[in-house]
Design a protein around this motif. Structure first.
Motif, PDB file in Angstrom:
ATOM      1  N   GLN A 155      13.467 -45.374 -16.654  1.00 50.25           N
ATOM      2  CA  GLN A 155      14.694 -44.678 -16.894  1.00 50.25           C
ATOM      3  C   GLN A 155      15.963 -45.599 -16.618  1.00 50.25           C
ATOM      4  O   GLN A 155      15.901 -46.639 -15.742  1.00 50.25           O
ATOM      5  CB  GLN A 155      15.019 -43.599 -15.670  1.00 50.25           C
ATOM      6  N   GLY A 156      17.259 -45.207 -17.424  1.00 52.01           N
ATOM      7  CA  GLY A 156      18.299 -46.068 -17.175  1.00 52.01           C
ATOM      8  C   GLY A 156      18.845 -46.658 -18.358  1.00 52.01           C
ATOM      9  O   GLY A 156      18.311 -46.457 -19.434  1.00 52.01           O
ATOM     10  N   ASN A 157      19.612 -47.988 -18.133  1.00 48.59           N
ATOM     11  CA  ASN A 157      19.991 -48.799 -18.890  1.00 48.59           C
ATOM     12  C   ASN A 157      19.751 -50.107 -18.587  1.00 48.59           C
ATOM     13  O   ASN A 157      19.893 -50.750 -17.433  1.00 48.59           O
ATOM     14  CB  ASN A 157      21.536 -48.747 -18.948  1.00 48.59           C
ATOM     15  N   GLN A 158      19.169 -50.947 -19.609  1.00 49.18           N
ATOM     16  CA  GLN A 158      18.353 -52.265 -19.253  1.00 49.18           C
ATOM     17  C   GLN A 158      18.716 -53.252 -20.322  1.00 49.18           C
ATOM     18  O   GLN A 158      18.753 -52.937 -21.703  1.00 49.18           O
ATOM     19  CB  GLN A 158      17.134 -52.078 -19.094  1.00 49.18           C
ATOM     20  N   ASN A 159      18.775 -54.538 -20.003  1.00 45.09           N
ATOM     21  CA  ASN A 159      18.708 -55.574 -21.002  1.00 45.09           C
ATOM     22  C   ASN A 159      17.675 -56.552 -20.776  1.00 45.09           C
ATOM     23  O   ASN A 159      17.024 -57.109 -19.706  1.00 45.09           O
ATOM     24  CB  ASN A 159      20.194 -56.382 -20.517  1.00 45.09           C
ATOM     25  N   TYR A 160      17.242 -56.972 -22.066  1.00 48.18           N
ATOM     26  CA  TYR A 160      16.169 -57.993 -22.216  1.00 48.18           C
ATOM     27  C   TYR A 160      16.499 -59.072 -22.997  1.00 48.18           C
ATOM     28  O   TYR A 160      17.133 -58.979 -24.152  1.00 48.18           O
ATOM     29  CB  TYR A 160      14.882 -57.169 -22.701  1.00 48.18           C
ATOM     30  N   ASP A 161      16.613 -60.316 -22.490  1.00 50.05           N
ATOM     31  CA  ASP A 161      16.807 -61.347 -23.401  1.00 50.05           C
ATOM     32  C   ASP A 161      15.765 -61.775 -24.417  1.00 50.05           C
ATOM     33  O   ASP A 161      14.408 -61.447 -24.430  1.00 50.05           O
ATOM     34  CB  ASP A 161      16.973 -62.812 -22.730  1.00 50.05           C
ATOM     35  N   ILE A 162      16.222 -62.015 -25.908  1.00 52.85           N
ATOM     36  CA  ILE A 162      15.400 -62.219 -26.851  1.00 52.85           C
ATOM     37  C   ILE A 162      15.194 -63.656 -27.112  1.00 52.85           C
ATOM     38  O   ILE A 162      16.433 -64.109 -27.272  1.00 52.85           O
ATOM     39  CB  ILE A 162      15.897 -61.452 -28.251  1.00 52.85           C
ATOM     40  N   PRO A 163      14.139 -64.271 -27.270  1.00 51.54           N
ATOM     41  CA  PRO A 163      14.353 -65.855 -27.405  1.00 51.54           C
ATOM     42  C   PRO A 163      15.026 -66.252 -28.618  1.00 51.54           C
ATOM     43  O   PRO A 163      15.064 -65.692 -29.576  1.00 51.54           O
ATOM     44  CB  PRO A 163      12.701 -66.054 -27.522  1.00 51.54           C
ATOM     45  N   GLN A 164      15.768 -67.412 -28.475  1.00 51.95           N
ATOM     46  CA  GLN A 164      16.156 -67.842 -29.720  1.00 51.95           C
ATOM     47  C   GLN A 164      15.804 -68.257 -30.908  1.00 51.95           C
ATOM     48  O   GLN A 164      16.340 -68.103 -31.900  1.00 51.95           O
ATOM     49  CB  GLN A 164      17.337 -69.125 -29.239  1.00 51.95           C
ATOM     50  N   ASP A 165      14.627 -68.509 -30.685  1.00 51.70           N
ATOM     51  CA  ASP A 165      13.650 -69.057 -31.760  1.00 51.70           C
ATOM     52  C   ASP A 165      12.947 -68.202 -32.497  1.00 51.70           C
ATOM     53  O   ASP A 165      12.349 -67.951 -33.505  1.00 51.70           O
ATOM     54  CB  ASP A 165      12.820 -70.154 -31.431  1.00 51.70           C
ATOM     55  N   LEU A 166      13.274 -66.766 -32.263  1.00 53.73           N
ATOM     56  CA  LEU A 166      12.500 -65.450 -32.706  1.00 53.73           C
ATOM     57  C   LEU A 166      13.116 -65.177 -33.946  1.00 53.73           C
ATOM     58  O   LEU A 166      14.467 -64.756 -33.713  1.00 53.73           O
ATOM     59  CB  LEU A 166      12.267 -64.530 -31.498  1.00 53.73           C
ATOM     60  N   ASP A 167      12.539 -65.088 -35.280  1.00 52.75           N
ATOM     61  CA  ASP A 167      13.248 -64.502 -36.526  1.00 52.75           C
ATOM     62  C   ASP A 167      13.224 -63.158 -36.383  1.00 52.75           C
ATOM     63  O   ASP A 167      12.063 -62.536 -36.549  1.00 52.75           O
ATOM     64  CB  ASP A 167      12.365 -65.174 -37.578  1.00 52.75           C
ATOM     65  N   LEU A 168      14.436 -62.504 -36.136  1.00 50.27           N
ATOM     66  CA  LEU A 168      14.315 -60.873 -36.110  1.00 50.27           C
ATOM     67  C   LEU A 168      14.262 -60.260 -37.253  1.00 50.27           C
ATOM     68  O   LEU A 168      13.988 -59.021 -37.370  1.00 50.27           O
ATOM     69  CB  LEU A 168      15.405 -60.454 -35.247  1.00 50.27           C
ATOM     70  N   SER A 169      14.262 -60.811 -38.424  1.00 52.13           N
ATOM     71  CA  SER A 169      14.463 -60.378 -39.883  1.00 52.13           C
ATOM     72  C   SER A 169      13.248 -59.490 -40.079  1.00 52.13           C
ATOM     73  O   SER A 169      13.147 -58.561 -41.071  1.00 52.13           O
ATOM     74  CB  SER A 169      14.630 -61.408 -40.826  1.00 52.13           C
TER      75      SER A 169
END
Length: 193
Positions: A155-169
């Motif tokens: 429950q709640g509001n959370q932040n997760y770092d995404i690796p810089q080298d990960l291609d999100l496309s």
């Protein structure tokens, strides 16, 4: 009398073994399946990722008063966080609601933000990005995915770092996935903002 005493002892031994087996089974279920988590909520409320701070410099010269200027960290960065994709969670293996968004901060860092999350708790839950389209088939999400992190709370509001080298496309959804039982609890599309 000897046979009766021996029968009572034998019966007590069988009952003792039975009790040990039942206790062992209960401990196994509590440790492996963790059904108690269905009744225990873990709330995590993290602040929204803040925009990059500006730096302040002061210079003085003998002939003039101090001059203060604000210098942005980079000139090409956007003024504040930008949403790259977002969507609402749908129910798959378990009921749940909330919103997932991928946010790029002014400094280029990318964060996966879960807002107003309210899902059922479970053992071994992870946040993943999946290449699967949003479908009702919970098995589709864990086929081609990137594990982001263990879920901080249900429950709640959370932040997760995404690796810089990960291609999100190529990633189309965010999912809450139970690794132990390969079960997708909930998923949200990453529609472009």
């Amino acid at each position: 009398m000897g046979k009766f005493t021996q029968a009572v002892k034998s019966h007590k031994a069988i009952v003792g073994i039975g009790v040990l087996l039942v206790v062992g089974l209960v401990v196994f279920v509590l440790v492996w399946f963790q059904p108690q988590k269905l009744f225990i909520d873990q709330r995590v409320d993290e602040a929204f990722p803040s925009p990059a701070k500006t730096t302040t410099t002061t210079s003085t010269s003998p002939s003039q008063a101090p001059v203060t200027s604000s210098v942005p960290p980079t000139t090409a960065a956007p003024a504040g966080p930008q949403t790259l994709g977002a969507g609402e969670f749908i129910k798959l293996a378990h009921p749940g609601t909330g919103r997932a968004a991928i946010i790029q901060e002014a400094n280029g860092a990318r964060v996966l933000r879960l807002e107003d999350l309210n899902i059922e708790n479970g053992p071994d839950l992870f946040v993943i990005l999946s290449k699967s389209e949003l479908v009702k088939d919970g098995d589709a999400y864990a086929q081609d995915y990137q594990e982001i992190a263990r879920l901080k709370g249900n429950q709640g509001n959370q932040n997760y770092d995404i690796p810089q080298d990960l291609d999100l496309s190529s990633y189309k959804t965010v999912a809450i996935w139970c690794k132990r039982f390969n079960s997708t609890f909930n998923a949200a599309p990453l529609a472009a903002a």
